[in-house]
Design an enzyme around this catalytic site. Sequence first.
Site, mmCIF file in Angstrom:
data_model
loop_
_atom_site.group_PDB
_atom_site.id
_atom_site.type_symbol
_atom_site.label_atom_id
_atom_site.label_comp_id
_atom_site.label_asym_id
_atom_site.label_seq_id
_atom_site.Cartn_x
_atom_site.Cartn_y
_atom_site.Cartn_z
ATOM 1 N N CYS A 336 5.884 -19.039 60.228
ATOM 2 C CA CYS A 336 6.116 -17.602 60.064
ATOM 3 C C CYS A 336 7.617 -17.307 59.937
ATOM 4 O O CYS A 336 8.230 -17.660 58.946
ATOM 5 C CB CYS A 336 5.473 -16.820 61.206
ATOM 6 N N HIS A 434 -0.145 -18.692 61.631
ATOM 7 C CA HIS A 434 -0.207 -18.999 63.059
ATOM 8 C C HIS A 434 -1.523 -19.737 63.327
ATOM 9 O O HIS A 434 -2.553 -19.431 62.735
ATOM 10 C CB HIS A 434 -0.155 -17.723 63.893
#
Length: 492
Positions: A336, A434
């Site tokens: 991310c 994630h």
Amino acid sequence: MKHLSPIMLAGTGSDVGKSLIATGLCRIFRQDGYSPAPFKAQNMALNSYATPDGFEIGRAQAVQAEAAGIPCSTDMNPILLKPSGEHTSQVVLNGKPVGNRNAYEYFRKEGREELRTLVHEAFDRLASRFNPIVMEGAGSISEINLKDSDLVNMPMARYADADVILVADIDRGGVFASAYGSIMLQDEEDRRRIKGIIVNKFRGDMRLFESGRRLMEDVCGVPVLGVVPYAPDIHIEEEDSVALGLKATGMARDKVNIAIVLLRHISNFTDFNVLERNPDVNLFYTNNVDDIQQADIIIIPGSKSTLSDLCELRRNGLAQAILRARREGKTVIGICGGYQIMGMEICDPEGIEGSIESLPGLGLLPTRTILESDKVTRQVQFRFLDSDAPCKGYEIHNGRTVREADSRPLNSINDDGRTDGCIADDRCFGSYIHGLLDNPTVIDFLLQPYLKEKSGKDFDYTAYKEEQYNLLAAHLRKHIDIDRLYSIMGRK
């Protein structure tokens, strides 16, 4: 099943263990045939989670929902505050960001009734479907200066007509004063609502607190429902970054040393829980240059303030250490915000993160990122590289990352043919997903260069988490008077 009144786990302070006990109670009620659901009107955390329908809530409520055996939803956490600076937070309402607020703007009385209506409506929707509702307070219930603007503690308990159980942390000291003060600072109506105390985080011989338990009941006028000792062998996903201080640090012989770069605004560090449980791995969090140089694998995690953390990496020498490690053949990956940092450039034309318009990234991947106000929140199923093995995870990010034309994507998203991430070679890649490292296919690929042979079978993280919820429930049953708790909740 008999209807049970809602129960609220309120605290004498922050980090006293409310979330963990709420998680355990969700599992206990489920085991006993009820249909529980968690609820926290307002949460402040950087660890968040994407619901099945693509909205964002605090990670703790997602974990509690999992313990309760139900899908998570925004009704379980209608307000989420994600700190983005010393005095500023992103405000997420019903799963969608509505902008940044400083503390004064957010906690002033104007506009609070609209928020109060929002959280009441979320609770009502939840209470119409589940029994019982396991509520969680926030911080201390005795912050009387914030009483008029409080959305989550005793005012919420009053609205829900909930029984309140006070959780007190004995490990930090002053447990008698904190419990007594928390109760005595309430007005008479709220004081009557507090039906019990749980003393949490006890260390040592439980017999030494027998007289203390009786004294606490005499002084506070409230029964002590349990004294819960530390359980270091039970592992439930943490929400607060304070937990990182307990993680292993330093190098280990005969293991793959994985250094998670300890960013100032680190988020979603639960991405690394599966790796941490791998017997071949020594995983630790660090902002030390020497640790980065010695590690086999360096992971740049998610960040709530990517540009600020990128500046800090250059200031403290970690950026240079990461680049040197890469030149020396170490593995460097990013998740991310970490994926954004690894690229050529990050631009913020709308000022999403502040006044910095653009910064060069570390230049490890041929990508460029533009931060955008629209936040992506979704659960995804994907294929990693050329593997046909099913993988899953979730996305929560502001920003669009573009790869150079001749670069290779890391993942293929199953439902719409999109691609995700970028890979330079087997030891350098990044992704927005994630939970990427919850998947055995990805872990095997990551560790393979450092293991002569694969040891043992694939780690089933879903089964492991179920086992941990059951262990937590058994632990609480042993140390909390659950029958008395049921008696308190069964008044209706």
